[in-house]
Design a protein around this motif. Structure first.
Motif: not given
Length: 72
Positions: A1-18
């Motif tokens: 599986m490849q990460l889609p272009d519109d997926a955008n993890p950001s390197s700051v603290p915040g909420n995650r969608n497990l």
């Protein structure tokens, strides 16, 4: 599986969608970049849901007890 272009993890603290179908890929990106934390807050898929099984998160990986069990 490849990460889609519109997926955008950001390197700051915040909420995650497990329950996001791409969560494990984003976790791999964070680990590869040695981010101390990351958030899904700015991602298109931040509200995506997928049923997941606990074994998909690989909580039984070698070393897990050392990390959460105090290393005894």
């Amino acid at each position: 599986m490849q990460l889609p272009d519109d997926a955008n993890p950001s390197s700051v603290p915040g909420n995650r969608n497990l329950q996001c179908p791409y969560y494990l890929l984003c976790l791999d990106i964070a680990a590869a970049n040695m981010w101390p934390d990351f958030t899904c807050d700015f991602c298109y898929y931040r509200k995506a849901k997928q049923d997941s099984k606990i074994d998909e998160l690989d909580l039984c990986a070698p070393g897990w007890e050392d990390i959460w069990g105090g290393g005894s």
